[in-house]
Design a protein around this motif. Structure first.
Motif, PDB file in Angstrom:
ATOM      1  N   ALA A  10     -40.317  51.102   9.079  1.00 40.79           N
ATOM      2  CA  ALA A  10     -41.327  51.430   8.059  1.00 40.79           C
ATOM      3  C   ALA A  10     -40.993  50.607   6.824  1.00 40.79           C
ATOM      4  O   ALA A  10     -40.046  50.903   6.093  1.00 40.79           O
ATOM      5  CB  ALA A  10     -41.292  52.924   7.742  1.00 40.79           C
ATOM      6  N   ASP A  12     -41.593  50.143   3.707  1.00 42.28           N
ATOM      7  CA  ASP A  12     -42.176  50.732   2.489  1.00 42.28           C
ATOM      8  C   ASP A  12     -41.487  50.204   1.230  1.00 42.28           C
ATOM      9  O   ASP A  12     -41.126  50.981   0.337  1.00 42.28           O
ATOM     10  CB  ASP A  12     -42.070  52.264   2.552  1.00 42.28           C
ATOM     11  N   LYS A  34     -43.979  48.566  10.723  1.00 41.38           N
ATOM     12  CA  LYS A  34     -45.081  49.374  10.195  1.00 41.38           C
ATOM     13  C   LYS A  34     -45.230  49.076   8.706  1.00 41.38           C
ATOM     14  O   LYS A  34     -44.267  49.177   7.952  1.00 41.38           O
ATOM     15  CB  LYS A  34     -44.785  50.859  10.405  1.00 41.38           C
ATOM     16  N   ASP A  62     -50.196  51.418   8.643  1.00 40.86           N
ATOM     17  CA  ASP A  62     -50.237  52.877   8.479  1.00 40.86           C
ATOM     18  C   ASP A  62     -51.121  53.203   7.277  1.00 40.86           C
ATOM     19  O   ASP A  62     -50.626  53.430   6.178  1.00 40.86           O
ATOM     20  CB  ASP A  62     -48.810  53.391   8.266  1.00 40.86           C
ATOM     21  N   LYS A  64     -53.430  55.651   7.594  1.00 40.65           N
ATOM     22  CA  LYS A  64     -53.866  57.044   7.800  1.00 40.65           C
ATOM     23  C   LYS A  64     -55.348  57.177   7.473  1.00 40.65           C
ATOM     24  O   LYS A  64     -55.770  57.980   6.634  1.00 40.65           O
ATOM     25  CB  LYS A  64     -53.025  58.014   6.965  1.00 40.65           C
ATOM     26  N   LEU A 115     -52.924  59.975  14.613  1.00 39.82           N
ATOM     27  CA  LEU A 115     -51.937  60.837  13.952  1.00 39.82           C
ATOM     28  C   LEU A 115     -52.290  62.294  14.245  1.00 39.82           C
ATOM     29  O   LEU A 115     -53.396  62.743  13.927  1.00 39.82           O
ATOM     30  CB  LEU A 115     -51.948  60.536  12.451  1.00 39.82           C
ATOM     31  N   GLU A 117     -49.729  65.526  14.177  1.00 43.28           N
ATOM     32  CA  GLU A 117     -49.099  66.362  13.141  1.00 43.28           C
ATOM     33  C   GLU A 117     -48.144  65.511  12.320  1.00 43.28           C
ATOM     34  O   GLU A 117     -47.456  64.652  12.865  1.00 43.28           O
ATOM     35  CB  GLU A 117     -48.318  67.485  13.834  1.00 43.28           C
ATOM     36  N   MET A 118     -48.089  65.751  11.002  1.00 44.54           N
ATOM     37  CA  MET A 118     -47.178  64.975  10.157  1.00 44.54           C
ATOM     38  C   MET A 118     -45.806  65.643  10.104  1.00 44.54           C
ATOM     39  O   MET A 118     -45.626  66.770  10.551  1.00 44.54           O
ATOM     40  CB  MET A 118     -47.782  64.778   8.764  1.00 44.54           C
ATOM     41  N   SER A 119     -44.829  64.912   9.551  1.00 46.35           N
ATOM     42  CA  SER A 119     -43.437  65.357   9.659  1.00 46.35           C
ATOM     43  C   SER A 119     -42.931  66.127   8.440  1.00 46.35           C
ATOM     44  O   SER A 119     -41.872  66.734   8.494  1.00 46.35           O
ATOM     45  CB  SER A 119     -42.532  64.131   9.867  1.00 46.35           C
ATOM     46  N   PRO A 172     -42.190  59.440  13.352  1.00 41.52           N
ATOM     47  CA  PRO A 172     -41.514  59.295  12.071  1.00 41.52           C
ATOM     48  C   PRO A 172     -40.749  60.569  11.714  1.00 41.52           C
ATOM     49  O   PRO A 172     -40.973  61.627  12.317  1.00 41.52           O
ATOM     50  CB  PRO A 172     -42.670  59.083  11.088  1.00 41.52           C
ATOM     51  N   VAL A 174     -37.271  60.470  11.246  1.00 36.71           N
ATOM     52  CA  VAL A 174     -35.879  60.325  11.661  1.00 36.71           C
ATOM     53  C   VAL A 174     -35.022  59.925  10.464  1.00 36.71           C
ATOM     54  O   VAL A 174     -35.436  59.123   9.632  1.00 36.71           O
ATOM     55  CB  VAL A 174     -35.788  59.236  12.760  1.00 36.71           C
ATOM     56  N   GLN A 177     -35.604  62.213   6.560  1.00 39.04           N
ATOM     57  CA  GLN A 177     -36.357  63.476   6.634  1.00 39.04           C
ATOM     58  C   GLN A 177     -35.685  64.504   7.549  1.00 39.04           C
ATOM     59  O   GLN A 177     -36.172  65.626   7.674  1.00 39.04           O
ATOM     60  CB  GLN A 177     -37.792  63.228   7.121  1.00 39.04           C
ATOM     61  N   ILE A 192     -40.036  55.706  14.182  1.00 37.57           N
ATOM     62  CA  ILE A 192     -40.412  55.003  12.952  1.00 37.57           C
ATOM     63  C   ILE A 192     -39.330  55.342  11.923  1.00 37.57           C
ATOM     64  O   ILE A 192     -39.109  56.520  11.631  1.00 37.57           O
ATOM     65  CB  ILE A 192     -41.776  55.503  12.428  1.00 37.57           C
ATOM     66  N   ILE A 193     -38.665  54.318  11.402  1.00 36.84           N
ATOM     67  CA  ILE A 193     -37.573  54.590  10.456  1.00 36.84           C
ATOM     68  C   ILE A 193     -37.708  53.678   9.239  1.00 36.84           C
ATOM     69  O   ILE A 193     -37.831  52.457   9.375  1.00 36.84           O
ATOM     70  CB  ILE A 193     -36.194  54.380  11.116  1.00 36.84           C
ATOM     71  N   GLY A 194     -37.659  54.278   8.062  1.00 39.98           N
ATOM     72  CA  GLY A 194     -37.757  53.521   6.826  1.00 39.98           C
ATOM     73  C   GLY A 194     -36.501  53.591   5.998  1.00 39.98           C
ATOM     74  O   GLY A 194     -35.603  52.748   6.098  1.00 39.98           O
ATOM     75  N   ARG A 195     -36.414  54.645   5.156  1.00 33.94           N
ATOM     76  CA  ARG A 195     -35.355  54.695   4.144  1.00 33.94           C
ATOM     77  C   ARG A 195     -33.947  54.612   4.704  1.00 33.94           C
ATOM     78  O   ARG A 195     -33.065  54.029   4.065  1.00 33.94           O
ATOM     79  CB  ARG A 195     -35.533  55.958   3.281  1.00 33.94           C
TER      80      ARG A 195
HETATM   81  O1  3DU Z   1     -38.882  58.852   6.026  1.00 30.29           O
HETATM   82  P1  3DU Z   1     -38.775  57.372   6.218  1.00 30.29           P
HETATM   83  O2  3DU Z   1     -38.368  56.608   4.996  1.00 30.29           O
HETATM   84  O3  3DU Z   1     -37.950  57.021   7.438  1.00 30.29           O
HETATM   85  O4  3DU Z   1     -40.251  56.793   6.497  1.00 30.29           O
HETATM   86  C1  3DU Z   1     -41.123  57.325   7.423  1.00 30.29           C
HETATM   87  C2  3DU Z   1     -42.391  56.521   7.421  1.00 30.29           C
HETATM   88  O5  3DU Z   1     -43.333  57.097   8.297  1.00 30.29           O
HETATM   89  C3  3DU Z   1     -43.093  56.415   6.071  1.00 30.29           C
HETATM   90  O6  3DU Z   1     -43.753  55.160   6.037  1.00 30.29           O
HETATM   91  C4  3DU Z   1     -44.111  57.522   6.110  1.00 30.29           C
HETATM   92  O7  3DU Z   1     -45.222  57.234   5.284  1.00 30.29           O
HETATM   93  C5  3DU Z   1     -44.507  57.515   7.576  1.00 30.29           C
HETATM   94  N1  3DU Z   1     -44.956  58.779   8.126  1.00 30.29           N
HETATM   95  C6  3DU Z   1     -44.198  59.903   8.031  1.00 30.29           C
HETATM   96  O8  3DU Z   1     -43.090  59.878   7.488  1.00 30.29           O
HETATM   97  C7  3DU Z   1     -44.683  61.086   8.594  1.00 30.29           C
HETATM   98  C8  3DU Z   1     -45.856  61.129   9.234  1.00 30.29           C
HETATM   99  O9  3DU Z   1     -46.264  62.229   9.797  1.00 30.29           O
HETATM  100  C9  3DU Z   1     -46.595  59.970   9.338  1.00 30.29           C
HETATM  101  C10 3DU Z   1     -46.102  58.808   8.776  1.00 30.29           C
END
Ligand code: 3DU
Length: 216
Positions: A10, A12, A34, A62, A64, A115, A117-119, A172, A174, A177, A192-195
């Motif tokens: 991700a 971002d 992403k 992404d 949404k 999409l 359910e969101m996390s 996402p 992981v 979060q 999907i992994i960002g931070r």
């Molecule tokens: O928490 P992270 O930094 O690993 O990023 C997760 C990415 O996935 C981030 O771009 C966020 O906007 C996206 N995402 C979710 O975290 C949760 C969702 O349900 C959908 C997208």
């Protein structure tokens, strides 16, 4: 979709300079990135084109997407024309809105991720009560690709059981979060992994340790 090392970055970050600095270090480990609102609002949709060309990777945008069908279709067309290989679309807006993105994708040989359910914690209030219905809607519409949360594995398992084993599920949530990479891959095809990567003091080390932890 095939995803190298089962990890989708991700991206971002808020500038192409930061994106390049990160990707110059870690792009060998990845083939799918992403890109969402943070980078595109900061740098324009060209960010999608540039990252794809410079790093020879697949791009999942992404955005949404959650508007009326006519507007969704314009968003999808412009995004795919910029080089996106796939687009993440909200399901709660209903089948006509989703279908307009699917139609755009099919015309251009691209893909849609639905999409469900969101996390994040707040997803439990409005989205969770309908997320399995969204998954069922996707199946009825013949959608192949889904997004579901790694932060609630019982829900992810349920989504997998609805969409079936042959659908492609990315997850996402992981790391930062709280979701666990290996456990998530019991139900998802890719993470999907960002931070946890781009904020790590050493992104290569972080990525390597995640890859080690998911090798079965
Ligand atoms: O928490 P992270 O930094 O690993 O990023 C997760 C990415 O996935 C981030 O771009 C966020 O906007 C996206 N995402 C979710 O975290 C949760 C969702 O349900 C959908 C997208």
């Amino acid at each position: 979709m095939e995803v190298k090392n089962k990890i989708i970055l991700a991206l971002d970050v808020l500038s192409m300079d930061q994106a390049r600095e990160l990707l110059d270090e870690i792009s060998d480990y990845l083939d799918t990135i992403k890109i969402g609102y943070p980078l595109v609002l900061a740098e324009g949709l060209e960010a999608v084109t540039q990252v794809k060309e410079e790093y020879q990777c697949k791009i999942i945008t992404d955005f949404k997407v959650a508007d009326i069908p006519a507007t969704n279709q314009k968003i999808a067309n412009v995004t795919f024309q910029a080089g996106a290989d796939a687009l993440i679309v909200h399901g709660f807006v209903g089948p006509d809105s989703v279908a307009s993105c699917v139609e755009s994708a099919e015309k251009q040989g691209k893909e849609v991720f639905l999409l469900t359910e969101m996390s994040h914690p707040g997803a439990s209030q409005f989205l969770q009560p309908v997320s399995m219905d969204i998954a069922h809607m996707g199946v009825e519409m013949g959608i192949q690709n889904y997004v579901g949360p790694s932060t609630r594995l019982d829900r992810l398992e349920k989504i997998r059981s609805i969409i079936g084993k042959d659908s492609f599920l990315i997850s996402p949530g992981v790391g930062t979060q709280g979701g666990d990479p290996k456990d998530t891959l019991k139900f998802a095809d890719a993470l999907i992994i960002g931070r946890s990567i781009y904020l790590a003091p050493d992104p290569v080390e972080s990525l390597e340790s995640i890859i080690d932890s998911i090798e079965f």
